[in-house]
Scaffold this motif. Structure first.
Motif: not given
Length: 195
Positions: A46-51, A54-58, A69-74, A89-96
């Motif tokens: 999947h590739q979607q918005t998610a929470l 906790n150990d990723e935030a900082a 934005w979250e992406r998970e793959v095998l 990827v933080p939501m604040s990231a832009t397409a550029s």
């Protein structure tokens, strides 16, 4: 749930010796996996918005866990899943900042990251993921190993997965990739190249 301690050195994990070269690979993991299989494939779960965890935030510049934005793959070698990969990827990231992220589909993120001269790679961090860690749970679910019978039948060592993560920066954006190595990665052998 107890927080995972991410370590700056792989020796702190007491990981199996055969797994250490995979954990410490300095180049593209995609390239290494391709060199150890006759067929490599990315299966996008999947590739979607998610929470974020906790150990990723900082790590990605957030004060507390929030929407990303979250992406998970095998990653599959000869159709066998060998790595579960989780990217935020933080939501604040832009397409550029990350122009190709939203359109990756079944393509490898690693190929994109290592092929872009604007991407700066941070230091690798390493962790042992116990059975209850969210990424260990997601990896087992992706493999169809998420029932209570599976946990009861497995020994404690089999429930520990080893992972590494790395922060990438491009322009003003950050992107955190966590790779969880599945036990099947240890069966991979370098492919013979034809002359």
């Amino acid at each position: 749930m107890r927080q995972t301690r991410w370590q700056p050195h792989v020796l702190a994990l007491n990981a199996p010796a055969a797994l250490r070269p995979w954990l410490t690979e300095d180049g593209s993991l995609t390239a290494r996996l391709k060199a150890h299989s006759s067929s490599f494939r990315v299966q996008c779960l999947h590739q979607q918005t998610a929470l974020c965890l906790n150990d990723e935030a900082a790590s990605i510049g957030m004060h507390r866990a929030g929407r990303v934005w979250e992406r998970e793959v095998l990653l599959r070698c000869d159709n066998t899943p060998v790595v579960f990969a989780h990217t935020v990827v933080p939501m604040s990231a832009t397409a550029s900042d990350w122009p190709l992220f939203s359109a990756l589909g079944e393509r490898s993120l690693g190929t994109t990251l290592f092929g872009d001269p604007q991407v700066r790679r941070g230091e690798l961090e390493f962790a042992r993921l116990r059975a209850g860690h969210p990424l260990a749970l997601r990896a087992r679910k992706a493999l169809g190993l998420d029932g209570p019978d599976v946990a009861a039948a497995a020994g404690a060592d089999e429930l520990i997965l080893y992972a590494r993560r790395c922060l990438y920066r491009r322009r003003q954006g950050s992107l955190l990739v966590t790779e969880v190595f599945l036990p099947s990665v240890l069966a991979l052998l370098p492919q013979q190249t034809s002359k």
